[in-house]
Design an enzyme around this catalytic site. Structure first.
Site, PDB file in Angstrom:
ATOM      1  N   ASP A  45      15.252  32.438  58.736  1.00  0.00           N
ATOM      2  CA  ASP A  45      15.243  33.646  57.894  1.00  0.00           C
ATOM      3  C   ASP A  45      16.575  34.357  58.081  1.00  0.00           C
ATOM      4  OD1 ASP A  45      14.579  35.628  56.188  1.00  0.00           O
ATOM      5  OD2 ASP A  45      12.917  36.432  57.371  1.00  0.00           O
ATOM      6  N   ALA A  46      17.527  33.976  57.266  1.00  0.00           N
ATOM      7  CA  ALA A  46      18.925  34.382  57.459  1.00  0.00           C
ATOM      8  C   ALA A  46      19.440  35.224  56.295  1.00  0.00           C
ATOM      9  CB  ALA A  46      19.797  33.145  57.621  1.00  0.00           C
ATOM     10  N   LYS A  47      18.803  35.094  55.145  1.00  0.00           N
ATOM     11  CA  LYS A  47      19.172  35.866  53.942  1.00  0.00           C
ATOM     12  C   LYS A  47      20.669  35.794  53.676  1.00  0.00           C
ATOM     13  CE  LYS A  47      15.058  38.783  54.213  1.00  0.00           C
ATOM     14  NZ  LYS A  47      14.458  38.380  55.494  1.00  0.00           N
ATOM     15  N   ARG A  48      21.210  34.566  53.718  1.00  0.00           N
ATOM     16  CA  ARG A  48      22.624  34.368  53.517  1.00  0.00           C
ATOM     17  C   ARG A  48      22.964  34.239  52.035  1.00  0.00           C
ATOM     18  NH1 ARG A  48      22.159  35.469  58.445  1.00  0.00           N
ATOM     19  NH2 ARG A  48      23.317  34.383  60.067  1.00  0.00           N
ATOM     20  N   ASP A  63      18.564  43.106  55.312  1.00  0.00           N
ATOM     21  CA  ASP A  63      17.182  42.724  55.582  1.00  0.00           C
ATOM     22  C   ASP A  63      16.371  44.016  55.640  1.00  0.00           C
ATOM     23  OD1 ASP A  63      14.828  41.366  56.679  1.00  0.00           O
ATOM     24  OD2 ASP A  63      16.216  39.764  57.232  1.00  0.00           O
TER      25      ASP A  63
END
Lengths: 272, 272
Positions: free
Chosen positions: A94-97, B99
């Protein structure tokens, strides 16, 4: 991991639970702080105690980067432990890159190739060439933010863009991208009715759903509006499971919490 | 670093150049590969050779994460080297993070507190509570994506949302957030006319501008439309400077390229 393998695992375990490994050293049992790698020891105990109740684990990279080098090491050890001992598990970084093409390629390499995660979460703002590099790997997936579960989701994601909310535009555009069959989506549980709209656009895709439990979303409502013929849902729970107890019994208590959710899921799956 | 300190540095060096440290082991001079930490040795040489021509350095975290633990170590060594030897430099962690609130707090701690970067780039899609945690640190900054320089920028950022493009909506909303005076913005150089629109909304903010040079943007056009009374621009160049030569003279050649840009900037500053 192929989507078919994920679906098979869901039916075999009667669970579509994803456990978020968001490990904060201030919240884990004190006795672990004396070990060489407290974060990894915590994760290992949680995974060992819950692996038959969950189909997926999702470490959020922020919680590892916050501890610098040692945190990054704990993340590496955690994914290697998962892959070595529980290869059936669907793993999510879960890095949301998301960055320009050649830079996204570096992130994709880091998470999907080097660390061998099955998937990584990505942010849509920079568009097609920021996401497609994550879709180049066979049997790997990118999980794109569509509608998140936080308060700020309503700042931009639900803005009216040419007659439809931005998150719907994001979904519609993304399905035109190369290898889009490898896309999954983050859709928050806080408003279950949105799932009806989402399913009109991506009927077959898997949705990763945060916000059930602690953040107020209802499992049965999400399933009612979001489930498809292949289940198509991964419901994430982090704090409610991993911090069920701050004592030596933390793994046992985590199992109890995971088991409650798995039993609910089992009923939902058998009622279909 | 305060904005006033950044402005003073710009006037003192007659430069508003930011050098992107996007280090790819396949592109650096071969002789460095025999050293213990090739990425750091490369960065150190580039920084030592150009620090009087640039006001800012911007490592993109993707290029470090791609090398796992050793990459993260090179990033730590690079920022510590910058802070120890060139404290006047404005440092940017180009991480494009974002996030839910408590998770963004972990990222903010990692980059702004532990690693002591002056700033970090952030993505806007998740809204207010995903960005505000980056604005809690005195004399530190978050640089939010507004309009990026890649092709995918036109997938969503320029969509018409209630009568204005999404990037304008993002800018307008962001100025209402807590500590928004610590916000800067990424605005790509590929279409200089956009700067006029951006300056109507954030006349005083610093803009980090990628896309000049390699990606086709014009420095003079960007300055014409984007500069404000305090200069208000950081122009990034990465590959054109750091990969000016693949040989042992790489640092010297990097200095020559940086010097060309700095001289252009010096003329622009004296013409104002």
């Amino acid at each position: 991991m192929t989507t078919a393998q994920l679906i098979a695992q869901i039916h075999s375990k009667k669970s579509f639970l994803c456990i978020g490994l968001d490990v904060d050293l201030n919240k884990i049992p004190k006795h672990l702080l004396d070990t060489e790698d407290p974060i990894f020891e915590f994760n290992k105990a949680i995974i060992d105690a819950t692996h038959d109740l969950a189909v997926s684990y999702k470490p959020n990279t922020a919680f590892y980067e916050a501890y610098g080098l040692t945190g990054w090491q704990s993340l590496e050890k955690t994914i290697r432990y998962l892959n070595a001992n529980y290869p059936e598990i669907f793993t999510i970084a879960d890095a949301k890159r998301g960055d320009i093409g050649n830079t996204s390629t570096m992130y994709a390499k880091a998470f999907l190739d080097d660390l061998q995660f099955d998937s990584v979460t990505v942010a849509p703002y920079m568009g097609k060439d920021s996401v497609e590099p994550f879709l180049q790997f066979e049997d790997k997936h990118a999980i794109m933010l569509a509608l998140t579960s936080n308060e700020g989701a309503f700042d931009f994601q639900t803005l009216n863009t040419d007659g439809k909310e931005l998150y719907r535009q994001v979904l519609e555009t993304s399905v035109t991208w190369k290898n889009s069959e490898r896309l999954m989506y983050v859709v928050g549980a806080t408003k279950a009715e949105y799932f009806t709209e989402v399913r009109k656009i991506v009927p077959d895709s898997f949705l990763l759903v945060p916000g059930v439990g602690a953040q107020g979303g209802s499992l049965s409502e999400v399933c009612k509006y979001g489930m498809n013929d292949n289940v198509g849902l991964l419901i994430n729970s982090s704090r409610a499971i991993i911090y069920a107890s701050p004592e030596r019994d933390f793994a046992e208590k985590a199992r109890e919490e995971a088991s409650k959710i798995q039993q609910e899921m089992s009923v939902i799956l058998s009622d279909r």
